[in-house]
Every structure is written in structure tokens, then in C-alpha cells.
Design a protein around this motif. Sequence first.
Motif, PDB file in Angstrom:
ATOM      1  N   ARG A  41       0.842  -1.192   0.000  1.00  0.00           N
ATOM      2  CA  ARG A  41       0.000   0.000   0.000  1.00  0.00           C
ATOM      3  C   ARG A  41       0.880   1.246   0.000  1.00  0.00           C
ATOM      4  NH1 ARG A  41      -4.029  -0.007   4.832  1.00  0.00           N
ATOM      5  NH2 ARG A  41      -2.050   0.165   5.953  1.00  0.00           N
ATOM      6  N   GLU A  42       0.470   2.246  -0.778  1.00  0.00           N
ATOM      7  CA  GLU A  42       1.265   3.469  -0.863  1.00  0.00           C
ATOM      8  C   GLU A  42       0.393   4.706  -0.690  1.00  0.00           C
ATOM      9  OE1 GLU A  42       3.146   3.904  -4.667  1.00  0.00           O
ATOM     10  OE2 GLU A  42       1.255   4.012  -5.766  1.00  0.00           O
ATOM     11  N   PHE A  43       1.027   5.733  -0.213  1.00  0.00           N
ATOM     12  CA  PHE A  43       0.374   7.017   0.001  1.00  0.00           C
ATOM     13  C   PHE A  43       0.066   7.690  -1.330  1.00  0.00           C
ATOM     14  CE2 PHE A  43      -0.656  11.034   1.712  1.00  0.00           C
ATOM     15  CZ  PHE A  43       0.068  12.010   1.035  1.00  0.00           C
ATOM     16  N   VAL A  44      -1.089   8.345  -1.409  1.00  0.00           N
ATOM     17  CA  VAL A  44      -1.472   9.085  -2.608  1.00  0.00           C
ATOM     18  C   VAL A  44      -1.605  10.577  -2.304  1.00  0.00           C
ATOM     19  CG1 VAL A  44      -3.235   9.419  -4.370  1.00  0.00           C
ATOM     20  CG2 VAL A  44      -2.671   7.101  -3.598  1.00  0.00           C
ATOM     21  N   ALA A  45      -2.456  10.908  -1.331  1.00  0.00           N
ATOM     22  CA  ALA A  45      -2.707  12.313  -1.019  1.00  0.00           C
ATOM     23  C   ALA A  45      -3.285  12.434   0.384  1.00  0.00           C
ATOM     24  CB  ALA A  45      -3.671  12.931  -2.032  1.00  0.00           C
ATOM     25  N   ALA A  46      -3.089  13.589   0.991  1.00  0.00           N
ATOM     26  CA  ALA A  46      -3.644  13.861   2.314  1.00  0.00           C
ATOM     27  C   ALA A  46      -4.101  15.309   2.385  1.00  0.00           C
ATOM     28  CB  ALA A  46      -2.611  13.579   3.408  1.00  0.00           C
ATOM     29  N   ILE A  47      -5.053  15.552   3.282  1.00  0.00           N
ATOM     30  CA  ILE A  47      -5.575  16.896   3.487  1.00  0.00           C
ATOM     31  C   ILE A  47      -5.778  17.113   4.979  1.00  0.00           C
ATOM     32  CG2 ILE A  47      -7.993  16.187   3.174  1.00  0.00           C
ATOM     33  CD1 ILE A  47      -8.377  18.886   1.645  1.00  0.00           C
ATOM     34  N   SER A  48      -5.433  18.293   5.450  1.00  0.00           N
ATOM     35  CA  SER A  48      -5.554  18.588   6.872  1.00  0.00           C
ATOM     36  C   SER A  48      -7.009  18.707   7.291  1.00  0.00           C
ATOM     37  CB  SER A  48      -4.802  19.876   7.203  1.00  0.00           C
ATOM     38  OG  SER A  48      -5.345  20.958   6.461  1.00  0.00           O
ATOM     39  N   TYR A  49      -7.245  18.805   8.591  1.00  0.00           N
ATOM     40  CA  TYR A  49      -8.612  18.758   9.118  1.00  0.00           C
ATOM     41  C   TYR A  49      -9.501  19.866   8.560  1.00  0.00           C
ATOM     42  CZ  TYR A  49      -7.657  22.759  12.155  1.00  0.00           C
ATOM     43  OH  TYR A  49      -7.366  23.998  12.628  1.00  0.00           O
ATOM     44  N   ASN A  50      -8.906  21.030   8.277  1.00  0.00           N
ATOM     45  CA  ASN A  50      -9.705  22.153   7.775  1.00  0.00           C
ATOM     46  C   ASN A  50      -9.520  22.382   6.276  1.00  0.00           C
ATOM     47  OD1 ASN A  50      -7.138  23.157   7.689  1.00  0.00           O
ATOM     48  ND2 ASN A  50      -7.559  25.005   8.887  1.00  0.00           N
ATOM     49  N   GLY A  51      -8.786  21.497   5.628  1.00  0.00           N
ATOM     50  CA  GLY A  51      -8.576  21.624   4.189  1.00  0.00           C
ATOM     51  C   GLY A  51      -7.509  22.621   3.803  1.00  0.00           C
ATOM     52  N   GLY A  52      -6.845  23.198   4.784  1.00  0.00           N
ATOM     53  CA  GLY A  52      -5.892  24.253   4.490  1.00  0.00           C
ATOM     54  C   GLY A  52      -4.551  23.790   3.948  1.00  0.00           C
ATOM     55  N   THR A  53      -4.250  22.525   4.179  1.00  0.00           N
ATOM     56  CA  THR A  53      -2.954  21.988   3.750  1.00  0.00           C
ATOM     57  C   THR A  53      -3.160  20.656   3.053  1.00  0.00           C
ATOM     58  OG1 THR A  53      -1.927  22.998   5.700  1.00  0.00           O
ATOM     59  CG2 THR A  53      -0.621  21.385   4.489  1.00  0.00           C
ATOM     60  N   THR A  54      -2.459  20.471   1.961  1.00  0.00           N
ATOM     61  CA  THR A  54      -2.524  19.209   1.235  1.00  0.00           C
ATOM     62  C   THR A  54      -1.121  18.679   0.974  1.00  0.00           C
ATOM     63  OG1 THR A  54      -2.611  20.359  -0.894  1.00  0.00           O
ATOM     64  CG2 THR A  54      -4.712  19.750   0.102  1.00  0.00           C
ATOM     65  N   LEU A  55      -1.075  17.395   0.726  1.00  0.00           N
ATOM     66  CA  LEU A  55       0.198  16.714   0.480  1.00  0.00           C
ATOM     67  C   LEU A  55      -0.052  15.649  -0.571  1.00  0.00           C
ATOM     68  CD1 LEU A  55       3.178  16.262   1.434  1.00  0.00           C
ATOM     69  CD2 LEU A  55       2.254  14.578   3.042  1.00  0.00           C
ATOM     70  N   TYR A  56       0.905  15.502  -1.496  1.00  0.00           N
ATOM     71  CA  TYR A  56       0.736  14.530  -2.578  1.00  0.00           C
ATOM     72  C   TYR A  56       1.996  13.688  -2.759  1.00  0.00           C
ATOM     73  CZ  TYR A  56      -3.277  17.388  -3.895  1.00  0.00           C
ATOM     74  OH  TYR A  56      -4.470  18.078  -3.893  1.00  0.00           O
ATOM     75  N   ALA A  57       1.785  12.467  -3.178  1.00  0.00           N
ATOM     76  CA  ALA A  57       2.904  11.643  -3.609  1.00  0.00           C
ATOM     77  C   ALA A  57       3.440  12.221  -4.909  1.00  0.00           C
ATOM     78  CB  ALA A  57       2.446  10.207  -3.824  1.00  0.00           C
ATOM     79  N   ASP A  58       4.734  12.099  -5.119  1.00  0.00           N
ATOM     80  CA  ASP A  58       5.344  12.641  -6.335  1.00  0.00           C
ATOM     81  C   ASP A  58       4.715  12.053  -7.596  1.00  0.00           C
ATOM     82  OD1 ASP A  58       8.760  12.879  -5.027  1.00  0.00           O
ATOM     83  OD2 ASP A  58       7.043  14.228  -4.878  1.00  0.00           O
ATOM     84  N   SER A  59       4.297  10.806  -7.505  1.00  0.00           N
ATOM     85  CA  SER A  59       3.759  10.115  -8.680  1.00  0.00           C
ATOM     86  C   SER A  59       2.425  10.683  -9.153  1.00  0.00           C
ATOM     87  CB  SER A  59       3.612   8.625  -8.383  1.00  0.00           C
ATOM     88  OG  SER A  59       2.747   8.419  -7.282  1.00  0.00           O
ATOM     89  N   VAL A  60       1.722  11.416  -8.280  1.00  0.00           N
ATOM     90  CA  VAL A  60       0.408  11.948  -8.660  1.00  0.00           C
ATOM     91  C   VAL A  60       0.354  13.470  -8.641  1.00  0.00           C
ATOM     92  CG1 VAL A  60      -0.662   9.867  -7.710  1.00  0.00           C
ATOM     93  CG2 VAL A  60      -0.625  11.960  -6.340  1.00  0.00           C
ATOM     94  N   LYS A  61       1.426  14.084  -8.203  1.00  0.00           N
ATOM     95  CA  LYS A  61       1.448  15.544  -8.095  1.00  0.00           C
ATOM     96  C   LYS A  61       1.183  16.185  -9.455  1.00  0.00           C
ATOM     97  CE  LYS A  61       4.373  16.667  -5.055  1.00  0.00           C
ATOM     98  NZ  LYS A  61       5.636  16.948  -4.338  1.00  0.00           N
ATOM     99  N   GLY A  62       0.272  17.149  -9.466  1.00  0.00           N
ATOM    100  CA  GLY A  62      -0.082  17.813 -10.716  1.00  0.00           C
ATOM    101  C   GLY A  62      -1.194  17.131 -11.484  1.00  0.00           C
ATOM    102  N   ARG A  63      -1.534  15.894 -11.092  1.00  0.00           N
ATOM    103  CA  ARG A  63      -2.603  15.161 -11.777  1.00  0.00           C
ATOM    104  C   ARG A  63      -3.801  14.921 -10.852  1.00  0.00           C
ATOM    105  NH1 ARG A  63      -1.849  10.038 -13.359  1.00  0.00           N
ATOM    106  NH2 ARG A  63      -0.318   9.553 -11.720  1.00  0.00           N
TER     107      ARG A  63
END
Length: 122
Positions: free
Chosen positions: A45-67
Amino acid sequence: QVQLVESGGTLVQAGGSLRLSCAASGRTFSSYAMGWFRQAPGKEREFVAAISYNGGTTLYADSVKGRFTISRDNAKNTVHLQMNSLKPDDTAVYYCAAGPRFSGLSEFYTYWGQGTQVTVSS
């Protein structure tokens, strides 16, 4: 306690788009960070994306960034994953997860959905 139910997975052609949704139960949804993870056959299993509790911060795996784009609607207890320019390598079961800490690491997520299958044909 949070229960998560994913939907939206299907078969799509390479280059296409898909939007996954995750519906959460419980009144504490807005206090949790949310993440999307995926697992392809024979792979971990691998990480894809995450979002903070209020939606203010996001994080993406390099493989999906921009898509891919993760978003949430705390009023509706939902989180979405918009996936564009899909590739065959994106084929996997996609899982929604909720946890107390905003992170790309699966061990920080407490609650998991059952997953939804995304298949991208070439």
C-alpha cells in the motif's frame, strides 16, 4: 468512531479522469486529517494524497502531483480525490483513511474504508 465508505472507482481509459468520493459517518469528521492510499496487485500500500482537518494543507505523492487533487467538505462529511491524466500505473484499490495527524504515513491513520477499485486501461 468514524466509518468510511469509498465510491467512484471504475474502469477508465488512459488519459481519462475519475473522481473518487469518501463518505464519513460521525460528528468528529472535521477534526480528522484525511488521506487516500492505494494498493496495486502484488505491491505494498502506498500514500497518494492527504488533506488537513480544515482543508488548508494538502500533500501529494510525487507520482500523482499535478494530476490528482484532494479536497474535503466538512459540512457534508466527505472527501474527494479528483484524478486526471490517468495512467495504467494508477490501477489499484484506493482507500480512504482518517486520522488525528496530517501525514503521508499510513500508521498515523486510525480509520480505513473498504476500498474502491480503479482500473486504467492502456
